[in-house]
Design a protein around this motif. Structure first.
Motif, PDB file in Angstrom:
ATOM      1  N   SER A  14       0.836  -1.185   0.000  1.00 50.84           N
ATOM      2  CA  SER A  14       0.000   0.000   0.000  1.00 50.84           C
ATOM      3  C   SER A  14       0.876   1.241   0.000  1.00 50.84           C
ATOM      4  O   SER A  14       2.051   1.199   0.339  1.00 50.84           O
ATOM      5  CB  SER A  14      -0.905   0.010   1.244  1.00 50.84           C
ATOM      6  OG  SER A  14      -1.718  -1.126   1.274  1.00 50.84           O
ATOM      7  N   GLU A  15       0.278   2.367  -0.398  1.00 54.04           N
ATOM      8  CA  GLU A  15       1.019   3.620  -0.408  1.00 54.04           C
ATOM      9  C   GLU A  15       1.582   3.899   0.984  1.00 54.04           C
ATOM     10  O   GLU A  15       0.868   3.861   1.974  1.00 54.04           O
ATOM     11  CB  GLU A  15       0.079   4.753  -0.841  1.00 54.04           C
ATOM     12  CG  GLU A  15       0.752   6.109  -0.899  1.00 54.04           C
ATOM     13  CD  GLU A  15      -0.223   7.209  -1.235  1.00 54.04           C
ATOM     14  OE1 GLU A  15       0.171   8.384  -1.165  1.00 54.04           O
ATOM     15  OE2 GLU A  15      -1.379   6.892  -1.550  1.00 54.04           O
ATOM     16  N   SER A  16       2.876   4.191   1.054  1.00 52.06           N
ATOM     17  CA  SER A  16       3.512   4.406   2.335  1.00 52.06           C
ATOM     18  C   SER A  16       3.403   5.870   2.744  1.00 52.06           C
ATOM     19  O   SER A  16       3.091   6.743   1.942  1.00 52.06           O
ATOM     20  CB  SER A  16       4.986   3.982   2.276  1.00 52.06           C
ATOM     21  OG  SER A  16       5.670   4.769   1.318  1.00 52.06           O
ATOM     22  N   VAL A  17       3.679   6.137   4.004  1.00 53.38           N
ATOM     23  CA  VAL A  17       3.680   7.496   4.524  1.00 53.38           C
ATOM     24  C   VAL A  17       5.027   7.727   5.186  1.00 53.38           C
ATOM     25  O   VAL A  17       5.605   6.819   5.787  1.00 53.38           O
ATOM     26  CB  VAL A  17       2.518   7.704   5.523  1.00 53.38           C
ATOM     27  CG1 VAL A  17       2.651   6.777   6.718  1.00 53.38           C
ATOM     28  CG2 VAL A  17       2.426   9.145   5.969  1.00 53.38           C
ATOM     29  N   ARG A  18       5.535   8.928   5.058  1.00 50.40           N
ATOM     30  CA  ARG A  18       6.854   9.236   5.617  1.00 50.40           C
ATOM     31  C   ARG A  18       6.711   9.593   7.091  1.00 50.40           C
ATOM     32  O   ARG A  18       5.930  10.475   7.449  1.00 50.40           O
ATOM     33  CB  ARG A  18       7.490  10.394   4.848  1.00 50.40           C
ATOM     34  CG  ARG A  18       8.885  10.764   5.351  1.00 50.40           C
ATOM     35  CD  ARG A  18       9.523  11.825   4.489  1.00 50.40           C
ATOM     36  NE  ARG A  18       9.742  11.325   3.130  1.00 50.40           N
ATOM     37  CZ  ARG A  18      10.270  12.073   2.166  1.00 50.40           C
ATOM     38  NH1 ARG A  18      10.581  13.340   2.387  1.00 50.40           N
ATOM     39  NH2 ARG A  18      10.448  11.551   0.966  1.00 50.40           N
ATOM     40  N   LEU A  19       7.464   8.898   7.925  1.00 50.38           N
ATOM     41  CA  LEU A  19       7.473   9.153   9.362  1.00 50.38           C
ATOM     42  C   LEU A  19       8.835   9.704   9.776  1.00 50.38           C
ATOM     43  O   LEU A  19       9.846   9.375   9.157  1.00 50.38           O
ATOM     44  CB  LEU A  19       7.168   7.861  10.130  1.00 50.38           C
ATOM     45  CG  LEU A  19       5.782   7.253   9.935  1.00 50.38           C
ATOM     46  CD1 LEU A  19       5.699   5.913  10.660  1.00 50.38           C
ATOM     47  CD2 LEU A  19       4.698   8.181  10.427  1.00 50.38           C
ATOM     48  N   PRO A  20       8.889  10.528  10.823  1.00 54.08           N
ATOM     49  CA  PRO A  20       7.760  10.948  11.659  1.00 54.08           C
ATOM     50  C   PRO A  20       6.947  12.062  11.000  1.00 54.08           C
ATOM     51  O   PRO A  20       7.443  12.765  10.124  1.00 54.08           O
ATOM     52  CB  PRO A  20       8.450  11.479  12.933  1.00 54.08           C
ATOM     53  CG  PRO A  20       9.767  11.990  12.434  1.00 54.08           C
ATOM     54  CD  PRO A  20      10.184  11.048  11.337  1.00 54.08           C
ATOM     55  N   TYR A  21       5.694  12.204  11.436  1.00 60.30           N
ATOM     56  CA  TYR A  21       4.899  13.351  11.020  1.00 60.30           C
ATOM     57  C   TYR A  21       5.505  14.620  11.627  1.00 60.30           C
ATOM     58  O   TYR A  21       6.101  14.581  12.701  1.00 60.30           O
ATOM     59  CB  TYR A  21       3.467  13.211  11.536  1.00 60.30           C
ATOM     60  CG  TYR A  21       2.688  12.071  10.934  1.00 60.30           C
ATOM     61  CD1 TYR A  21       2.224  12.121   9.624  1.00 60.30           C
ATOM     62  CD2 TYR A  21       2.384  10.940  11.691  1.00 60.30           C
ATOM     63  CE1 TYR A  21       1.491  11.077   9.074  1.00 60.30           C
ATOM     64  CE2 TYR A  21       1.650   9.890  11.149  1.00 60.30           C
ATOM     65  CZ  TYR A  21       1.208   9.969   9.841  1.00 60.30           C
ATOM     66  OH  TYR A  21       0.475   8.932   9.308  1.00 60.30           O
ATOM     67  N   THR A  22       5.308  15.735  10.943  1.00 62.30           N
ATOM     68  CA  THR A  22       5.768  17.005  11.506  1.00 62.30           C
ATOM     69  C   THR A  22       5.021  17.305  12.793  1.00 62.30           C
ATOM     70  O   THR A  22       5.620  17.638  13.821  1.00 62.30           O
ATOM     71  CB  THR A  22       5.558  18.144  10.507  1.00 62.30           C
ATOM     72  OG1 THR A  22       6.284  17.856   9.309  1.00 62.30           O
ATOM     73  CG2 THR A  22       6.022  19.473  11.089  1.00 62.30           C
ATOM     74  N   ASP A  23       3.698  17.196  12.746  1.00 56.43           N
ATOM     75  CA  ASP A  23       2.853  17.474  13.907  1.00 56.43           C
ATOM     76  C   ASP A  23       1.489  16.841  13.670  1.00 56.43           C
ATOM     77  O   ASP A  23       1.279  16.155  12.661  1.00 56.43           O
ATOM     78  CB  ASP A  23       2.721  18.989  14.159  1.00 56.43           C
ATOM     79  CG  ASP A  23       2.254  19.758  12.918  1.00 56.43           C
ATOM     80  OD1 ASP A  23       1.678  19.138  12.001  1.00 56.43           O
ATOM     81  OD2 ASP A  23       2.458  20.986  12.877  1.00 56.43           O
ATOM     82  N   ARG A  24       0.563  17.064  14.577  1.00 57.08           N
ATOM     83  CA  ARG A  24      -0.757  16.444  14.458  1.00 57.08           C
ATOM     84  C   ARG A  24      -1.535  16.998  13.270  1.00 57.08           C
ATOM     85  O   ARG A  24      -2.364  16.292  12.674  1.00 57.08           O
ATOM     86  CB  ARG A  24      -1.544  16.642  15.754  1.00 57.08           C
ATOM     87  CG  ARG A  24      -0.985  15.885  16.961  1.00 57.08           C
ATOM     88  CD  ARG A  24      -1.844  16.135  18.176  1.00 57.08           C
ATOM     89  NE  ARG A  24      -1.404  15.436  19.376  1.00 57.08           N
ATOM     90  CZ  ARG A  24      -0.593  15.972  20.297  1.00 57.08           C
ATOM     91  NH1 ARG A  24      -0.113  17.216  20.120  1.00 57.08           N
ATOM     92  NH2 ARG A  24      -0.250  15.288  21.373  1.00 57.08           N
ATOM     93  N   ALA A  25      -1.287  18.266  12.921  1.00 65.46           N
ATOM     94  CA  ALA A  25      -1.991  18.853  11.781  1.00 65.46           C
ATOM     95  C   ALA A  25      -1.605  18.147  10.481  1.00 65.46           C
ATOM     96  O   ALA A  25      -2.470  17.806   9.664  1.00 65.46           O
ATOM     97  CB  ALA A  25      -1.701  20.352  11.695  1.00 65.46           C
TER      98      ALA A  25
END
Length: 234
Positions: A14-25
């Motif tokens: 599945s399409e991956s997401v880059r971690l870590p997120y900058t913030d909750r927004a």
């Protein structure tokens, strides 16, 4: 690993997401893009305070939905309160980790005083956050439950079980990141589960954010007021 019930097959592709997120927004915007194609416009978006509220704000804004909160409280092991043995959500019964209770030699009735104290704090927070407003009517409509992450999943499980009793047409749990084992264990609790990142090595939710500041009651109220203003102005 990414988890979305509408994308079965090999989840590792599945399409991956880059971690870590900058913030909750940022995490909320990533989630909103995953939710947008699912036909959920106008759904009730219920964030678990405190950390789920900034995430929920982005989802509600993207879908044109009203943002509200569903208040939950962890039920801690009395000698070690940070160890959660269960959780409770407004309008629902306590949900306990039966295996952990057994290992600790506890019965549910042994925690009656702790549950009563958490119910009282839950009631206080409901009054502070919602200021006398009831939960929106949920029967027969889609409901999206949002948090900033899943570690043990206790509060999320209490939340979705309480909401299931209200008869939503579709119950969705959406979190930016969750421990893989926890995410798998929650799959059967909801109609749709959307988790862009579900790593196996998981210590705490905060490790997956660059900015993971602790939020206050005033922060929650400010986000809810901001969501209301955004919806009014279109």
């Amino acid at each position: 690993m990414s988890w979305n019930r509408s994308v079965r097959g090999d989840l590792r592709q599945s399409e991956s997401v880059r971690l870590p997120y900058t913030d909750r927004a940022e995490a909320g915007r990533v989630l909103a893009e995953r939710l947008a194609p699912m036909g959920l416009e106008g759904a009730a978006v219920l964030a678990l305070p405190r950390g789920g509220v900034p995430v929920g704000y982005e989802i509600a804004r993207r879908l044109g939905s009203r943002l509200d909160v569903l208040v939950t409280r962890k039920i801690g092991y009395p000698p070690q309160p940070e160890l959660g043995v269960g959780a409770i959500a407004e309008g629902g019964a306590p949900v306990f980790d039966a295996g952990l209770l057994q290992r600790l030699g506890l019965r549910e009735q042994d925690l009656a005083a702790t549950v009563a104290a958490e119910r009282a704090e839950l009631g206080r927070r409901v009054e502070v956050y919602r200021r006398g407003r009831p939960l929106p009517e949920l029967a027969g409509r889609p409901v999206i439950v949002v948090d900033d992450g899943l570690a043990t999943g206790g509060t999320a499980r209490a939340a979705v079980r309480a909401l299931r009793e209200r008869g939503p047409s579709r119950l969705v749990l959406a979190v930016p990141v969750g421990a893989a084992e926890t995410v798998g264990g929650l799959d059967a609790e909801v109609d749709d589960l959307v988790v862009p990142a579900a790593p196996w090595e998981f210590r705490a939710v905060g490790q997956w954010y660059r900015d993971f500041e602790q939020l206050t009651d005033d922060d929650v109220i400010a986000w809810l007021d901001r969501a209301a203003r955004t919806r009014e102005t279109g």
